[in-house]
Design an enzyme around this catalytic site. Sequence first.
Site, PDB file in Angstrom:
ATOM      1  CG  ASN A 488      -1.661   1.371   1.348  1.00 20.59           C
ATOM      2  OD1 ASN A 488      -2.650   1.604   0.673  1.00 20.59           O
ATOM      3  ND2 ASN A 488      -1.149   2.274   2.186  1.00 20.59           N
ATOM      4  CD  GLU A 489      -1.418   5.628   0.133  1.00 21.37           C
ATOM      5  OE1 GLU A 489      -0.821   6.104   1.130  1.00 21.37           O
ATOM      6  OE2 GLU A 489      -2.552   6.008  -0.215  1.00 21.37           O
ATOM      7  CG  ASP A 490       5.416   0.505   0.607  1.00 22.61           C
ATOM      8  OD1 ASP A 490       4.751   1.199   1.385  1.00 22.61           O
ATOM      9  OD2 ASP A 490       5.824  -0.630   0.894  1.00 22.61           O
ATOM     10  CB  SER A 579      -2.850  -0.523  -4.100  1.00 24.37           C
ATOM     11  OG  SER A 579      -4.006   0.249  -4.293  1.00 24.37           O
ATOM     12  CG  HIS A 597      -4.412   5.038  -3.312  1.00 21.10           C
ATOM     13  ND1 HIS A 597      -3.677   4.594  -2.228  1.00 21.10           N
ATOM     14  CD2 HIS A 597      -4.897   3.919  -3.909  1.00 21.10           C
ATOM     15  CE1 HIS A 597      -3.714   3.270  -2.191  1.00 21.10           C
ATOM     16  NE2 HIS A 597      -4.449   2.847  -3.212  1.00 21.10           N
TER      17      HIS A 597
END
Length: 993
Positions: A488-490, A579, A597
């Site tokens: 997530n969002e790395d 993501s 996102h």
Amino acid sequence: MPSVSAKVSRTTLDSGWEWKQRDPNVVDVLKELQHPHGAEEKTGEAEASTKKAWLPAKVSPSEVHVELLKNGLIPDPFVGFNEHKVQWIGEVEWLYTCPLPDIDSSRQYAVLEFQGLDTLCDIYVNDRLLLSVDNMFQTHLVRVPKDVLKASNNVVLLHFKSAAKLAKELEAEMGRVRAGSTNLGDPSRVYVRKAQYGWRWDWGPELMTCGPYRPITLSVFDLCIHDVNARALVSANLSRKLKVDVELSLGESSQDPLKNSKLRVTLKGQEKTVMRTAEIPIKDRVLDTVHDSDGITAVNVKNVIDWELDDKVKLWWPVGYGEQALYDVEVELIGESQSEPIDIHTQRTGFRRVKLIQDDLQEADQYGKGKTFLFEINGVRMFMGGSNWIPASSFLTTLTDERYRAWLTLLRDGNQNMVRIWGGGVYEPEIFYETCDELGLLVWQDFQFACGVYPAHDAFVKSVKKEAEDNVKRMRKHPSIAVWCGNNEDYQMVLQWGDVPHLPATLIYEHVLPSVVAALTGDPDPNFKGYEHSPSDIPQSSTLSKSTLASSQPSTPANPAPFPYKLSSDYQTPYHPGSPYGGVGWDTADPTIGDVHQWNVWGGKELPWQSYDVLGGRFVSEFGMPSMPCMKTIEAWMGKSRPEKFIGDREWHAQSKIMAQHCRAGAFERRFAIAMNDNFRLTEDLEVAVYNTQLMQAESMAYAYSVWRRKWGGPGKEYTAGVLVWQSNDCWPVTSWAIADYFLRPKPAFFTIARQLAPVALGVSRTVVKNRPNDRPRQFYEFGAFQSVSATLDVWGMNSGLEPITASLELHFVDLNSDWEHKEQVGSVTLLPNQSTDLLVGVPCRGPPKKPEQELEAAGGSFDEWTGCTSSTVVVGVRLLDSKTREVLARCADWPQPFRFVNPPSEPGLEVVVKGASGEITVSVKKPMKCVVFNVVGEGGGLGEVRWGDNALDLMPGDPQKIKVIGDVGKKHIRAAWFGNEKGSKVDLVVDQ
């Protein structure tokens, strides 16, 4: 040669546990067992008293905060500022002990299985250290050697150490990295494989948990079933087959016991009816043997059965598309000369085919061409509407099966068909995925990495690989699993920061994790060797060291690994690197490829929520707007009931210290102020502020779902294929983005989203024409530097069904400042199947006729009447009706904006009729009402309270709405709040017998 005649004995260690704080003055941890046992509940200073004696565990599985709380040794961390009073718990060490049942010494093996230890734990049996673990997400198998066991009175001791301290030690050794903003936990968290939200998040407290948080079992055996891989396979032409592999555990000295042993496989349908069965000699199958370090041989029996099942089994479908057909695959191990099985393993699965389609788009939308990002189930392309799931409590052991079922049923009842398990929490327990299978909810499963620059040294990669293998093996049987996602969002955060030279964990996200998914899901081709797009210079984890890490990274934003990956088989579960994740250079904000996102409304550029229609993408996997929860939930964190008056109270106002303690969003004061001041009038009343934040969340989220679902345009035009709101739920009582709070009390946004995700839904948007170029939201009427000239409407219909719908469309214009109203029968319209259809584009928004100038001057007419744009006080109702029965198939309403300029009717004529004991009310009005929220006095619509099938209603005159009610409202006091009556008032019910 071991005997295989005796049945496997399995015991869950769910009683007899005791716990205490580690006493640092006792050098040998085994000496701690000499402290008094079975102590009574302690009082006084917990930090000191819990070192002195063992206390009985109140629950099993167990977590130390919960034990302390149940013993009255700490205040409730969810109330007031108590979170800060319990920080010491995560800084000290804790012990758990439990007696083992007597073990038959004639059996070859005694194995302890730990399904989850949080997090750093030394495992002792009697006086021997058997294993040290450091990964919360792994399953640990520990063989207990015979020379460790006594004839009786054997005990297990678990020594938990501080994860927070280890994280800081590793940070000091390897260096400080970037890991989110300051409200996303201490950056050292990336070095420890523990649920990242425990370090605090922008919706959660800092509570460093520890303990045996998942079940522990003791297995005693000579030969047993270790694992079953039941592969329910569906081909492109929807033919179905079942393949089963079985992994056995036995003594490493000889495999002779297998020569005369058999496996019986039985497929069972509903009500356990036997559909097919076969008994297979193990010697007739291919055996793969892998020796582990504990002297237990793992033998994988390949293709025990390979059945064609086209006419025997049904397909499993997501909710709304068909039945959730599930089948039990029972495997029995039958030993030499035995008729009764010595071990039985049962898996429940379903037959479905899932594809993540990323095809080139032939026609451009507002963002360009790019690729699709859509899910196809059993050959049907589907729009995904759902939400992002975080752990439903900071204390996972408090979550019962019933609570999980209630949560997921709530999402299903909200017309959601996908839930994303976010990467900063945990891999959820089996009950979660079993319930998703039963309800038809698809699962987007993140691997557990979130918002940070994670390391990739050898020990870390090895631990992550086992973590991934453990969880993919556990979950692969579930038909609800639609995609595995690397993080997530790395990627996104590295791009945003701009000062991180490389992301070490690309080794994990682009090689290790996809390799695990490819090897362990579907029906892997034995000739599959890897990914054709994988970088050729990826070092193997066995050769990677900390010193060479920086120079051996396979991928940076300038050198990305292309995707999608080539699949290991046609049946593999899809894998997505992260993501969000997009095109060249990891462009995580590219709306034409991958998922996005969207945080430029709350956060980022802080744009008006009315601009969501130009902020979309191919799949919007995160976006959101926070709101306060209901007053009943606020009372929970206040620790007391609300006062009679809010204005002037030192605590009960939106900007008090305690309200800030329970709102963790970054810069929330400024961000709330911008969005609230744009749309609503200022207030000092907490109850009004609560309602206004909820109305803003409800309106903004419903608008986003509607305009993005509009972009699901049918074949070749699947421009937006999914929308997942942040977030489903909360882990404690808090102001957050959740659409239902910690107590399962739905906020108004839950209901407005549900209506936009209904199988048949309507969308409407108003565009106000101004007298000169401007930078104001298109939906806003202006009465200052810019003037409103006119307004137009777009209306679209959304149909998730696979057949077209022909119906009648009706518009109803009602003026809020007069008795003027106007109806238009648009006539017959057709909603095309499995897509959205524009029904009206750019039609005039009607308003009352403009009065003659002389009449206005004499009467002192309102300013909006002078402008000539009289629709600024007009509410537009839109209905889709069955052409024959006149049943309302869908409805929606559009109110003039901004709401701060609107004067809603003071006497709207609300009437609520209760239909006997039918569990239904009928609601009608004489004037338009916005966001009418019903509730029982003293409740919030959560578990154990009266629940509403629909709520937060937009009501129009002449259009009564029937609402299902779960619970008896006939004898209770009902209140309703709405725009213009935000504090609410009692509703007099009319009883219709």
